[in-house]
Design a protein around this motif. Structure first.
Motif, mmCIF file in Angstrom:
data_model
loop_
_atom_site.group_PDB
_atom_site.id
_atom_site.type_symbol
_atom_site.label_atom_id
_atom_site.label_comp_id
_atom_site.label_asym_id
_atom_site.label_seq_id
_atom_site.Cartn_x
_atom_site.Cartn_y
_atom_site.Cartn_z
ATOM 1 N N ASP A 240 0.702 -1.274 0.109
ATOM 2 C CA ASP A 240 0.548 0.435 0.023
ATOM 3 C C ASP A 240 0.563 0.927 -0.386
ATOM 4 O O ASP A 240 1.172 1.687 1.271
ATOM 5 C CB ASP A 240 -1.157 0.102 1.603
ATOM 6 N N GLN A 242 1.030 4.195 -1.084
ATOM 7 C CA GLN A 242 0.553 5.811 -0.880
ATOM 8 C C GLN A 242 0.338 6.021 0.177
ATOM 9 O O GLN A 242 0.892 6.799 0.963
ATOM 10 C CB GLN A 242 -1.393 6.376 -1.448
ATOM 11 N N LYS A 243 -0.263 4.928 1.605
ATOM 12 C CA LYS A 243 -0.027 4.753 2.848
ATOM 13 C C LYS A 243 1.096 5.296 3.458
ATOM 14 O O LYS A 243 1.710 5.391 4.687
ATOM 15 C CB LYS A 243 -0.381 3.579 3.018
ATOM 16 N N LEU A 279 2.473 -1.168 7.690
ATOM 17 C CA LEU A 279 2.716 -0.352 7.309
ATOM 18 C C LEU A 279 4.389 -0.098 7.520
ATOM 19 O O LEU A 279 5.059 -0.888 7.984
ATOM 20 C CB LEU A 279 2.726 0.586 8.238
#
Length: 329
Positions: A240, A242-243, A279
């Protein structure tokens, strides 16, 4: 820990003889097998039990259990064969003082390129294993990871620090081994919510960008986050990005507000860097022309910036009372 890797398929034709020939060439480079030796082994494949109609069998006959890869943008896409056992070493979080409960996030700090080191000085010398590389973890990037670990713990985080050497047997396959370390850490603590892969950058001759920043009147290394935005369907899991990119930009902005010029703008790359695991931050601390002291000097501000931006620190200790090193801006 042994794991089988499946062949990468491109389009509908899958793994064919064209890919085999390319793999043989890459395998020769990685295993330092000569052309003559490679051809000689190929003539003996049937005697060794390999099915000449099966590319995987031929590869294993020629190169044994070594890993053959198709490298792309500093990260590898696997086309088969076994991984050698990996000695995974993860240091658990230190215990907080009784009066200071940990309320912050759970973090893994690790190093895909574990032997990266800095320019030697009379005070910081080491035995080189290669140019600007050493196995001495008091003088390579593991030392930076240890300091970052302690600083983040000073803000209330629970931090696991993996000191595993992911580079052997070949640097080009290090990301597969660091992925095993990430998976092992998650098995031990499923609550880990942030992965930080700490590196030392490489100086590029002729680079006009400032290599150092000034902090409290001293020259220190600069830092930069690298974000993998892989979209290749060959990857088994995509980040992910973009995160991850939004977090990297937030931390960079926060650091530069207090310490102008200390952080370079985040860099987007087409590789994955194992950032599909959740993350993730890939942190470059200085480069090889910096000294270890210059790199260590920026870790206080980096830990502070992370504590200001990463979810989960809101209820944690924020004033550095447990030993955080936050220089004045």
């Amino acid at each position: 820990m042994r794991r089988k890797r499946q062949y990468v398929h491109r389009g509908k034709r899958g793994f064919g003889w064209g890919m085999l020939l390319a793999a043989l060439l890459v395998g020769m480079l990685l295993s330092r097998t000569t052309l003559g030796d490679c051809l000689w082994r190929l003539t003996l494949t049937s005697m060794a039990g390999a099915d000449i109609r099966d590319p995987a069998s031929v590869l294993k006959s020629v190169f044994g259990n070594s890993t053959v890869v198709h490298a792309a943008d500093d990260e590898e896409i696997y086309i088969g064969l076994e991984q050698q056992p990996l000695d995974i070493r993860i240091i658990p979080p230190v215990q907080a003082p009784v009066e200071a409960p940990r309320a912050g996030p759970k973090i893994l700090v690790y190093h895909t390129h574990t032997t990266e080191a800095y320019t030697m000085t009379p005070q910081q010398s080491y035995v080189e294993t290669d140019t600007w590389r050493t196995n001495d973890q008091e003088h390579n990037i593991v030392k930076i990871g240890d300091l970052l670990t302690r600083q983040l713990q000073a803000y209330g985080a629970q931090v696991w620090h993996a000191t595993t050497n992911h580079e052997p047997p070949n640097m080009r396959t290090a990301y597969t081994r660091s992925l095993l370390t990430m998976q092992a850490a998650l098995e031990e603590e499923p609550g880990i919510s942030l992965f930080i892969d700490v590196h030392r950058d490489a100086y590029i001759e002729g680079n006009k960008e400032a290599q150092n920043a000034i902090l409290n009147g001293q020259e220190v290394a600069r830092i930069m986050f690298v974000v993998g935005m892989a979209t290749d369907s060959d990857y088994n899991g995509l980040p992910d990005w973009q995160k991850n990119y939004a977090l990297a930009k937030d931390i960079t902005h926060k650091i530069n507000q207090k310490y102008p010029g200390l952080a370079k703008e985040p860099m987007l790359r087409t590789a994955r860097y194992n950032q599909h695991m959740g993350l993730c931050l890939l942190l470059e601390v200085g480069n090889n022309v910096n000294t270890l002291e210059q790199a260590m000097a920026v870790i206080g501000p980096v830990a502070w910036g992370i504590s200001q931006c990463v979810p989960g620190f809101e209820g944690a200790q924020q004033d550095g009372a447990w030993g955080a090193l936050v220089p004045k801006g």
